[in-house]
Design a protein around this motif. Structure first.
Motif, mmCIF file in Angstrom:
data_model
loop_
_atom_site.group_PDB
_atom_site.id
_atom_site.type_symbol
_atom_site.label_atom_id
_atom_site.label_comp_id
_atom_site.label_asym_id
_atom_site.label_seq_id
_atom_site.Cartn_x
_atom_site.Cartn_y
_atom_site.Cartn_z
ATOM 1 N N GLU A 109 15.632 6.289 -0.584
ATOM 2 C CA GLU A 109 15.665 4.845 -0.846
ATOM 3 C C GLU A 109 14.451 4.151 -0.233
ATOM 4 N N LYS A 124 11.489 2.102 -2.312
ATOM 5 C CA LYS A 124 11.141 0.721 -1.959
ATOM 6 C C LYS A 124 9.646 0.599 -1.649
ATOM 7 N N ARG A 125 9.126 1.525 -0.839
ATOM 8 C CA ARG A 125 7.695 1.460 -0.484
ATOM 9 C C ARG A 125 6.788 1.649 -1.698
ATOM 10 N N LEU A 126 7.217 2.521 -2.609
ATOM 11 C CA LEU A 126 6.421 2.790 -3.814
ATOM 12 C C LEU A 126 6.640 1.744 -4.913
ATOM 13 N N LYS A 127 7.614 0.862 -4.693
ATOM 14 C CA LYS A 127 7.937 -0.195 -5.659
ATOM 15 C C LYS A 127 8.194 0.392 -7.049
ATOM 16 N N THR A 128 9.104 1.367 -7.070
ATOM 17 C CA THR A 128 9.450 2.033 -8.319
ATOM 18 C C THR A 128 10.941 2.327 -8.359
ATOM 19 N N ASP A 129 11.430 2.669 -9.542
ATOM 20 C CA ASP A 129 12.842 2.990 -9.706
ATOM 21 C C ASP A 129 13.124 4.479 -9.579
#
Length: 66
Positions: A6, A10-15
């Motif tokens: 998770e 969040k850090r990679l700003k991806t799903d």
């Protein structure tokens, strides 16, 4: 592992992550438990594929009675 995944999402700003790699194997956790967790992450489309390193002869699978 879930918390780490998770955090990565969040850090990679991806799903989802194309390849999620487990670099450190906990000898107290059966490898099947890790595989099951990764399978669930794939079903949830959080990862597409997964890999593992540092798995050696000392990585013991759970014993199943057939």
């Amino acid at each position: 592992m879930k918390k780490s995944l998770e955090g990565s999402l969040k850090r990679l700003k991806t799903d989802y992550i194309d390849l999620y790699y487990l670099h450190r194997v906990d000898p107290n956790v059966p490898i099947e438990d890790i595989a099951y967790l990764m399978k669930n992450c794939i079903k949830q489309v959080k990862i597409k594929h997964w890999g593992i390193s540092e798995a050696g002869i000392e990585t013991k699978p759970m014993q199943y009675v057939l």
